[in-house]
Design an enzyme around this catalytic site. Structure first.
Site, PDB file in Angstrom:
ATOM      1  N   LYS A 174       0.880  -1.169   0.000  1.00  0.00           N
ATOM      2  CA  LYS A 174       0.000   0.000   0.000  1.00  0.00           C
ATOM      3  C   LYS A 174       0.921   1.224   0.000  1.00  0.00           C
ATOM      4  CE  LYS A 174      -1.881   3.024   1.906  1.00  0.00           C
ATOM      5  NZ  LYS A 174      -1.678   4.450   1.483  1.00  0.00           N
ATOM      6  N   GLY A 227       6.913   5.328   7.861  1.00  0.00           N
ATOM      7  CA  GLY A 227       6.052   6.513   7.893  1.00  0.00           C
ATOM      8  C   GLY A 227       6.238   7.244   9.207  1.00  0.00           C
ATOM      9  N   SER A 228       5.237   8.020   9.573  1.00  0.00           N
ATOM     10  CA  SER A 228       5.358   8.845  10.780  1.00  0.00           C
ATOM     11  C   SER A 228       5.185   7.998  12.031  1.00  0.00           C
ATOM     12  CB  SER A 228       4.292   9.934  10.744  1.00  0.00           C
ATOM     13  OG  SER A 228       3.016   9.325  10.813  1.00  0.00           O
ATOM     14  N   GLY A 232       2.648   4.959  12.774  1.00  0.00           N
ATOM     15  CA  GLY A 232       3.341   3.747  13.220  1.00  0.00           C
ATOM     16  C   GLY A 232       2.753   3.217  14.518  1.00  0.00           C
ATOM     17  N   CYS A 283      13.727  11.143   6.641  1.00  0.00           N
ATOM     18  CA  CYS A 283      13.616  10.715   8.036  1.00  0.00           C
ATOM     19  C   CYS A 283      14.913  10.965   8.785  1.00  0.00           C
ATOM     20  CB  CYS A 283      13.247   9.240   8.086  1.00  0.00           C
ATOM     21  SG  CYS A 283      14.345   8.218   7.098  1.00  0.00           S
TER      22      CYS A 283
HETATM   23  P1  NAD Z   1       2.374   8.716   7.143  1.00  0.00           P
HETATM   24  O1  NAD Z   1       2.566   7.989   8.423  1.00  0.00           O
HETATM   25  O2  NAD Z   1       1.386   9.798   7.089  1.00  0.00           O
HETATM   26  O3  NAD Z   1       1.978   7.684   5.988  1.00  0.00           O
HETATM   27  C1  NAD Z   1       2.789   6.582   5.646  1.00  0.00           C
HETATM   28  C2  NAD Z   1       1.935   5.499   5.007  1.00  0.00           C
HETATM   29  O4  NAD Z   1       1.055   4.964   5.993  1.00  0.00           O
HETATM   30  C3  NAD Z   1       1.041   5.993   3.879  1.00  0.00           C
HETATM   31  O5  NAD Z   1       0.985   4.995   2.873  1.00  0.00           O
HETATM   32  C4  NAD Z   1      -0.306   6.148   4.554  1.00  0.00           C
HETATM   33  O6  NAD Z   1      -1.391   6.050   3.666  1.00  0.00           O
HETATM   34  C5  NAD Z   1      -0.276   4.979   5.522  1.00  0.00           C
HETATM   35  N1  NAD Z   1      -1.133   5.097   6.701  1.00  0.00           N
HETATM   36  C6  NAD Z   1      -1.434   6.211   7.402  1.00  0.00           C
HETATM   37  N2  NAD Z   1      -2.238   5.903   8.449  1.00  0.00           N
HETATM   38  C7  NAD Z   1      -2.429   4.564   8.411  1.00  0.00           C
HETATM   39  C8  NAD Z   1      -3.164   3.646   9.221  1.00  0.00           C
HETATM   40  N3  NAD Z   1      -3.860   4.049  10.297  1.00  0.00           N
HETATM   41  N4  NAD Z   1      -3.130   2.341   8.893  1.00  0.00           N
HETATM   42  C9  NAD Z   1      -2.413   1.906   7.834  1.00  0.00           C
HETATM   43  N5  NAD Z   1      -1.724   2.734   7.022  1.00  0.00           N
HETATM   44  C10 NAD Z   1      -1.725   4.047   7.302  1.00  0.00           C
HETATM   45  O7  NAD Z   1       3.827   9.235   6.731  1.00  0.00           O
HETATM   46  P2  NAD Z   1       4.215  10.144   5.482  1.00  0.00           P
HETATM   47  O8  NAD Z   1       3.785  11.546   5.755  1.00  0.00           O
HETATM   48  O9  NAD Z   1       3.786   9.489   4.218  1.00  0.00           O
HETATM   49  O10 NAD Z   1       5.810  10.049   5.527  1.00  0.00           O
HETATM   50  C11 NAD Z   1       6.615  10.894   6.282  1.00  0.00           C
HETATM   51  C12 NAD Z   1       7.052  10.202   7.555  1.00  0.00           C
HETATM   52  O11 NAD Z   1       7.761   9.005   7.226  1.00  0.00           O
HETATM   53  C13 NAD Z   1       8.024  11.033   8.373  1.00  0.00           C
HETATM   54  O12 NAD Z   1       7.689  10.949   9.730  1.00  0.00           O
HETATM   55  C14 NAD Z   1       9.363  10.356   8.119  1.00  0.00           C
HETATM   56  O13 NAD Z   1      10.317  10.551   9.130  1.00  0.00           O
HETATM   57  C15 NAD Z   1       8.959   8.938   7.992  1.00  0.00           C
HETATM   58  N6  NAD Z   1       9.977   8.172   7.269  1.00  0.00           N
HETATM   59  C16 NAD Z   1      10.739   7.287   7.961  1.00  0.00           C
HETATM   60  C17 NAD Z   1      11.752   6.593   7.314  1.00  0.00           C
HETATM   61  C18 NAD Z   1      12.602   5.599   8.048  1.00  0.00           C
HETATM   62  O14 NAD Z   1      13.190   4.747   7.395  1.00  0.00           O
HETATM   63  N7  NAD Z   1      12.687   5.648   9.358  1.00  0.00           N
HETATM   64  C19 NAD Z   1      11.969   6.803   5.951  1.00  0.00           C
HETATM   65  C20 NAD Z   1      11.167   7.718   5.277  1.00  0.00           C
HETATM   66  C21 NAD Z   1      10.162   8.401   5.941  1.00  0.00           C
END
Ligand code: NAD
Length: 491
Positions: A174, A227-228, A232, A283
């Site tokens: 996804k 993701g965030s 997470g 990130c």
């Molecule tokens: P986000 O958490 O908003 O979304 C990430 C993904 O999760 C998207 O596909 C979104 O649709 C999905 N998602 C959101 N809520 C969900 C839920 N309740 N259940 C299942 N899926 C869900 O993050 P973003 O804004 O797309 O990305 C930026 C964030 O990602 C920043 O916090 C960044 O630090 C982090 N990030 C971390 C790394 C790492 O390797 N540690 C790498 C890149 C980005």
């Protein structure tokens, strides 16, 4: 306008809802693609296909053959890297200058894990039980769900997909609702490489509508998420309800620490790379620049000189250094944090406004922004901005640098700039982060473990161990002779 369907069981598939949403080019602000709006019904279809593939041809395939298909995929990625890189730039606004190389580099993940597929060995255990032979096997989970963010979509898919497939799982991806196109284009290569139908599936859509049902689906046995930390946490809670394992790669607020004995010019470049590369949307952004007080004035002056020279503009142009912020909500978030920093009393010495100059095309640019007068308890020093906004925090001693560096809820990465090897070793030991760079920044590889301490995540991606995150271990006991010993006593 392009139209992208889900990719389920090797077929391009319309969404069950019949609904689509638009993907915009961050530079022009114009929609350029329609993306299928996925729901629980689409997720169920994809998981059912993935489960059938796991129970069928893919599950029967020997690891060596799986590895060969992954290596073939690596070759196809290299062949199509320029095209895939351009799609990423159109969809997420990162620089073509960076993405062309990065997309090609993604191939290495599939080659590396393809090679590793038949090298995960169980052991024969020298057990204490007489007459029983005991050995271990590493087995895939079955269907795994992979959820990715909008920055570096194909790279972050690679971190997860390559080891998941090498381990023998089948997958439903996804991607982010903001940048789904490159992952869908990539599915054409999955098909060409020769993966059986249903081994890799993509369902697009919003987090709550498509991501949530994927995590909740009873046949999904493991989740890999980037993701965030906020999302997470929700995913971790949902996975806990099902008692399935997760790998979580979350946000950061990484310290980039410059000592007075550092090569100042190299450290300045490292500071710029840490916060302004990829428009700060990484990130691992070194968003807290800790500078030893004795060199603060000199260092800040040189940093300003270099940062002011950064060329803002069209991400497709080879001489652009800073592209647009990827999404409208992210643009608002970055501007809100700039306001918060000003209200907290930090001094803005560079930027602090939307960029509207030449090359801006009226789109969502933020000027490279630097704050001094920041203390580590301010929100601008504690919370992830995910944009080109740097906080400079002075320190006097090594102990103080460690204390400030560690005083955040995150622990993804840290940078240290020093010419003292003893200090380099002490700092790398004391900083509570999954990655510590000394005299460099933003180096990552398929060969080296990557992941977060504290609120930055759970588990590790990349490197040899990461394949084990997609495998579970089984212990097999075989009696060498039958026994009629007392059945009421444990053997
Ligand atoms: P986000 O958490 O908003 O979304 C990430 C993904 O999760 C998207 O596909 C979104 O649709 C999905 N998602 C959101 N809520 C969900 C839920 N309740 N259940 C299942 N899926 C869900 O993050 P973003 O804004 O797309 O990305 C930026 C964030 O990602 C920043 O916090 C960044 O630090 C982090 N990030 C971390 C790394 C790492 O390797 N540690 C790498 C890149 C980005």
């Amino acid at each position: 306008m392009e139209r992208y369907q889900h990719y389920i069981n090797g077929q391009w598939t319309d969404p069950a809802s019949g609904e689509w949403f638009l993907s915009e080019n961050p530079y022009t602000g114009e929609p350029w693609a329609e993306i299928a709006r996925g729901s629980a019904a689409d997720v169920d279809k994809a998981v059912t296909a993935a489960k059938a593939a796991f129970e069928g041809e893919w599950g029967e395939m020997k690891p060596t053959q799986r590895g060969k298909i992954l290596v073939k995929l690596a070759e196809l990625i290299e062949r199509d890297a320029a095209r895939l890189g351009e799609i990423e730039v159109r969809d997420n606004g990162k620089l073509l200058a960076e993405m062309a190389g990065q997309t090609k580099y993604v191939a290495e993940w599939y080659r590396y894990y393809g090679g590793l597929a038949d090298k995960v060995e169980g052991s024969v255990i020298p057990t204490d039980k007489p007459g029983i032979f005991n050995f271990t096997r590493y087995e895939p989970y079955g269907v795994v769900g992979l959820i990715t963010p909008w920055n570096s979509p194909l790279l972050l898919v690679g971190y997860k997909l390559a080891p998941a497939l090498a381990a023998g799982n089948t997958v439903v991806i996804k991607p982010s609702e903001f940048t789904s196109a490159s992952t869908l284009e990539f599915m054409k290569l999955i098909s060409e490489a020769g993966f059986p139908e249903g081994v890799v599936n993509v369902v697009t859509g919003y987090g709550a509508e498509a991501g949530g049902p994927l995590v909740d689906h009873p046949d999904v046995m493991k989740i890999g998420f980037t993701g965030s930390d906020v999302s997470g946490q929700k995913i971790y809670e949902a996975a806990a309800r099902k008692i399935i394992p997760v790998t979580l790669e979350l946000g950061g607020k990484s310290p980039n620490i410059v000592f007075e004995d550092a090569d100042i010019e190299a450290a300045v470049m490292g500071a710029v790379s840490g916060i302004f590369a990829a428009t700060g949307q990484t990130c691992i952004a070194g968003s807290r620049l800790l500078v030893q007080r004795s060199i603060q004035e000199k260092f800040t002056a040189r940093l300003l000189e270099v940062a002011k020279e950064a060329k803002i503009g069209d991400p497709m142009s080879s001489d652009t250094n800073i592209g647009p912020v990827t999404t409208p909500p992210q643009f608002k978030k970055v501007m809100d944090y700039i306001d918060i920093a000003k209200q907290e009393g930090a001094h803005c010495i560079l930027g602090g406004k939307p960029y509207t100059g030449p090359g801006s095309a009226g789109s969502q640019f933020v000027e490279p922004t630097i704050f001094t007068g920041v203390t580590n308890d301010m929100r601008i020093a504690q919370e992830e901005v995910f944009g080109p906004v740097l906080s400079i925090i002075p320190f006097d001693t090594e102990e103080e640098a460690i204390a400030i560096g560690n005083d955040v809820v995150f622990g993804l990465a840290a940078g240290v700039w020093t010419s003292n090897i003893g200090r380099a070793l002490r700092m790398s030991e004391k900083l509570r982060a999954g990655t510590v760079w000394v005299n460099t920044y933003r180096a990552v590889s398929f060969t080296s473990p990557f992941g977060g301490y504290k609120r930055s995540g759970e588990g590790r991606e990349n490197g040899q161990e990461a394949i084990k995150a997609f495998l579970q271990v089984k212990s097999v006991w075989i009696a060498q002779e039958t026994s009629t010993a007392n059945p009421f006593i444990m053997r």
